[in-house]
Design a protein around this motif. Structure first.
Motif, PDB file in Angstrom:
ATOM      1  N   ALA A 206       6.706  -2.536  11.502  1.00  0.00           N
ATOM      2  CA  ALA A 206       6.572  -2.775  10.059  1.00  0.00           C
ATOM      3  C   ALA A 206       7.892  -2.518   9.344  1.00  0.00           C
ATOM      4  CB  ALA A 206       5.466  -1.889   9.487  1.00  0.00           C
ATOM      5  N   ARG A 207       8.571  -1.459   9.725  1.00  0.00           N
ATOM      6  CA  ARG A 207       9.854  -1.128   9.101  1.00  0.00           C
ATOM      7  C   ARG A 207      10.891  -2.212   9.343  1.00  0.00           C
ATOM      8  NH1 ARG A 207      14.690   1.043  10.374  1.00  0.00           N
ATOM      9  NH2 ARG A 207      14.216   1.202  12.600  1.00  0.00           N
ATOM     10  N   LEU A 208      10.770  -2.880  10.479  1.00  0.00           N
ATOM     11  CA  LEU A 208      11.766  -3.877  10.869  1.00  0.00           C
ATOM     12  C   LEU A 208      11.374  -5.300  10.492  1.00  0.00           C
ATOM     13  CD1 LEU A 208      12.663  -2.337  14.346  1.00  0.00           C
ATOM     14  CD2 LEU A 208      14.095  -2.342  12.278  1.00  0.00           C
ATOM     15  N   GLY A 209      10.272  -5.451   9.744  1.00  0.00           N
ATOM     16  CA  GLY A 209       9.993  -6.774   9.204  1.00  0.00           C
ATOM     17  C   GLY A 209       8.643  -7.376   9.502  1.00  0.00           C
ATOM     18  N   ALA A 210       7.840  -6.751  10.368  1.00  0.00           N
ATOM     19  CA  ALA A 210       6.507  -7.293  10.639  1.00  0.00           C
ATOM     20  C   ALA A 210       5.639  -7.102   9.401  1.00  0.00           C
ATOM     21  CB  ALA A 210       5.882  -6.586  11.847  1.00  0.00           C
ATOM     22  N   GLY A 211       5.397  -8.174   8.671  1.00  0.00           N
ATOM     23  CA  GLY A 211       4.807  -8.072   7.339  1.00  0.00           C
ATOM     24  C   GLY A 211       3.325  -7.797   7.289  1.00  0.00           C
ATOM     25  N   VAL A 212       2.649  -7.693   8.426  1.00  0.00           N
ATOM     26  CA  VAL A 212       1.204  -7.521   8.402  1.00  0.00           C
ATOM     27  C   VAL A 212       0.799  -6.160   7.854  1.00  0.00           C
ATOM     28  CG1 VAL A 212       1.003  -6.638  10.767  1.00  0.00           C
ATOM     29  CG2 VAL A 212      -0.907  -7.909   9.756  1.00  0.00           C
ATOM     30  N   MET A 213       1.674  -5.145   7.944  1.00  0.00           N
ATOM     31  CA  MET A 213       1.387  -3.816   7.407  1.00  0.00           C
ATOM     32  C   MET A 213       2.616  -3.261   6.711  1.00  0.00           C
ATOM     33  SD  MET A 213      -1.768  -2.798   8.097  1.00  0.00           S
ATOM     34  CE  MET A 213      -1.687  -1.022   7.948  1.00  0.00           C
ATOM     35  N   GLN A 214       2.394  -2.543   5.607  1.00  0.00           N
ATOM     36  CA  GLN A 214       3.490  -1.848   4.947  1.00  0.00           C
ATOM     37  C   GLN A 214       3.785  -0.553   5.712  1.00  0.00           C
ATOM     38  OE1 GLN A 214       3.064   0.572   1.436  1.00  0.00           O
ATOM     39  NE2 GLN A 214       4.459  -0.743   0.281  1.00  0.00           N
ATOM     40  N   PRO A 215       5.058  -0.223   5.952  1.00  0.00           N
ATOM     41  CA  PRO A 215       5.374   0.979   6.733  1.00  0.00           C
ATOM     42  C   PRO A 215       4.685   2.244   6.229  1.00  0.00           C
ATOM     43  CG  PRO A 215       7.360  -0.321   6.426  1.00  0.00           C
ATOM     44  CD  PRO A 215       6.280  -0.982   5.607  1.00  0.00           C
ATOM     45  N   ARG A 216       4.646   2.424   4.928  1.00  0.00           N
ATOM     46  CA  ARG A 216       4.067   3.669   4.401  1.00  0.00           C
ATOM     47  C   ARG A 216       2.573   3.767   4.679  1.00  0.00           C
ATOM     48  NH1 ARG A 216       6.176   4.049  -1.597  1.00  0.00           N
ATOM     49  NH2 ARG A 216       6.999   1.984  -1.173  1.00  0.00           N
ATOM     50  N   SER A 217       1.905   2.620   4.795  1.00  0.00           N
ATOM     51  CA  SER A 217       0.475   2.659   5.111  1.00  0.00           C
ATOM     52  C   SER A 217       0.262   3.173   6.527  1.00  0.00           C
ATOM     53  CB  SER A 217      -0.150   1.273   4.947  1.00  0.00           C
ATOM     54  OG  SER A 217       0.362   0.352   5.895  1.00  0.00           O
TER      55      SER A 217
END
Length: 409
Positions: A206-217
């Motif tokens: 998520a941090r590197l761009g996988a948009g399916v989840m926000q990193p903080r979630s």
């Protein structure tokens, strides 16, 4: 009896028909004594439309960050009201709550807020009355009571954080894809759906761009030990579970997935003194402006003159503000100038399997070389390798790395 938090994204509630279908699905799946909390995003492209309205007033509306939050939080309020009406029209008692009414407290960093505390007393109160509780995602309030949004994808964070605060049994994230894939299926043809992935791996993707989840979630899920089930709004199929560890035997993968991100820009502060404290002079003002940086490289430009270049990436949305900050820093440091490059993208290989496996990096670089793709910047962590490439080569780069580790049958 189970307490379940369900989150539905903008594409899932894009029309009134889809909103009614969401209500029907929840009621169809709900056991008699289940307690259900639903977190929703704004309908469809509502957030983009609201941003466009603001841009019709001023070229850079985010300079008025508080007012942007005042504007953007209205999108979710439309969704929660309509979904509540849908439930009631079907005979199910329900109530809508804004982030504030649900007890979502944030810091005062407008448009990029962080949740500081959740006091879901009102949510418990309404659940105990037998109601389905519909909560506006993406938002909370600071100490003054001002609205604060949580950044793109913030509804995921709202849902998982609320699930943790409520001690929910699980958190389900419904979206327009049927799970988490080894790569973005829109970019990589051979992407494979995963049954499970760990918090650590999902956080890195998520941090590197996988948009399916926000990193903080994902961070919230890990913190509260809440399993997160990512699944499709439009099918009944099982999706992907994000949890602490794998529960099944999964063998044969050295990386877990490939992430790509073209919403980045490269900045270079040129000709700065190669002396102690210069990096702090550059990155401290960026941090104060809440601008995150990534892929940092310092290179010697002229050893005799003892000057260097500092190169790094930021999110595209942060570029105008970052450039303004760096122009001031460059003047202070008597730098040659600040260079901007927009046609760049980040492609990353992620997986716990690369721990202690020195051959992974070589295979990543080899795959890109064989595809004729030059690497501009390289960055690594314990479970990821990231490469900055030309933006128009992102798709080819992601496919090359994916094919190396997930060969087509």
């Amino acid at each position: 009896m189970a307490l379940i938090v369900k989150k539905f994204g903008g594409s899932s509630v894009a029309t009134t028909e889809k909103i009614r279908n969401v209500a029907k699905r929840i009621l169809r799946e709900k056991a008699k004594d289940d307690q259900i909390v639903v977190v929703v995003s704004a309908m469809g492209d509502t957030t983009d439309d609201l941003i466009a309205l603001a841009e019709g007033i001023t070229r850079n509306p985010y300079q008025y960050a508080r007012e942007m939050d005042m504007l953007l939080t209205t999108g979710e309020q439309v969704s929660i009201a309509l979904l509540t009406m849908a439930f009631r029209s079907m005979g199910q008692d329900a109530i809508s709550l804004t982030g504030s009414l649900a007890g979502m407290h944030t810091d005062a960093v407008h448009t990029k807020g962080h949740i500081t505390d959740i006091t879901p007393d009102r949510v418990h109160e309404e659940l105990n009355k037998g109601r389905v509780v519909i909560v506006a995602g993406f938002q909370g309030t600071d100490e003054k009571g001002d609205p604060v949004t949580l950044g793109r994808g913030g509804s995921d964070t709202s849902a998982v954080a609320l699930a943790g605060a409520l001690h929910a049994d699980t958190c389900e994230i419904f979206t327009d894809v049927d799970g988490i894939y080894s790569a973005d299926p829109r970019v990589v043809k051979g992407a494979r759906k995963m049954r499970e992935i760990t918090y650590q791996e999902m956080l890195e993707m998520a941090r590197l761009g996988a948009g399916v989840m926000q990193p903080r979630s994902v961070e919230m899920g890990q913190y509260f030990h809440i399993p997160i089930h990512v699944r499709s709004t439009f099918t009944e199929e099982e999706g992907t579970i994000i949890r602490e560890d794998y529960t099944m035997v999964e063998k044969g993968f050295e990386i877990r997935g490939v992430a790509n991100d073209d919403k980045v820009a490269k900045l270079a502060v040129l000709g700065i003194p190669n002396t102690p404290g210069v990096a702090h002079e550059i990155f401290s003002p960026l941090a104060e402006a809440n601008i995150a940086v990534d892929l940092i490289v310092q290179s010697i430009r002229n050893a005799e003159r003892n000057v260097t270049d500092m190169v790094f990436t930021v999110a595209s949305d942060d570029l105008p503000q970052a450039k303004a900050v760096l122009d001031k820093v460059a003047d202070k440091l008597h730098a040659t100038g600040v260079q901007v490059e927009k046609n760049v993208a980040k492609v990353s290989a992620v997986g716990a399997g690369m721990l202690g496996n020195p051959g992974i990096a070589s295979r990543v670089f080899g795959a890109l070389a064989n595809a004729g793709i030059n690497i501009d910047i390289i960055s690594t962590s314990e479970i990821s390798i990231s490469c900055l490439v030309r933006g128009d080569q992102m798709k080819a780069a992601a496919n090359a790395i994916h094919d190396e580790f997930f060969p087509k049958n």
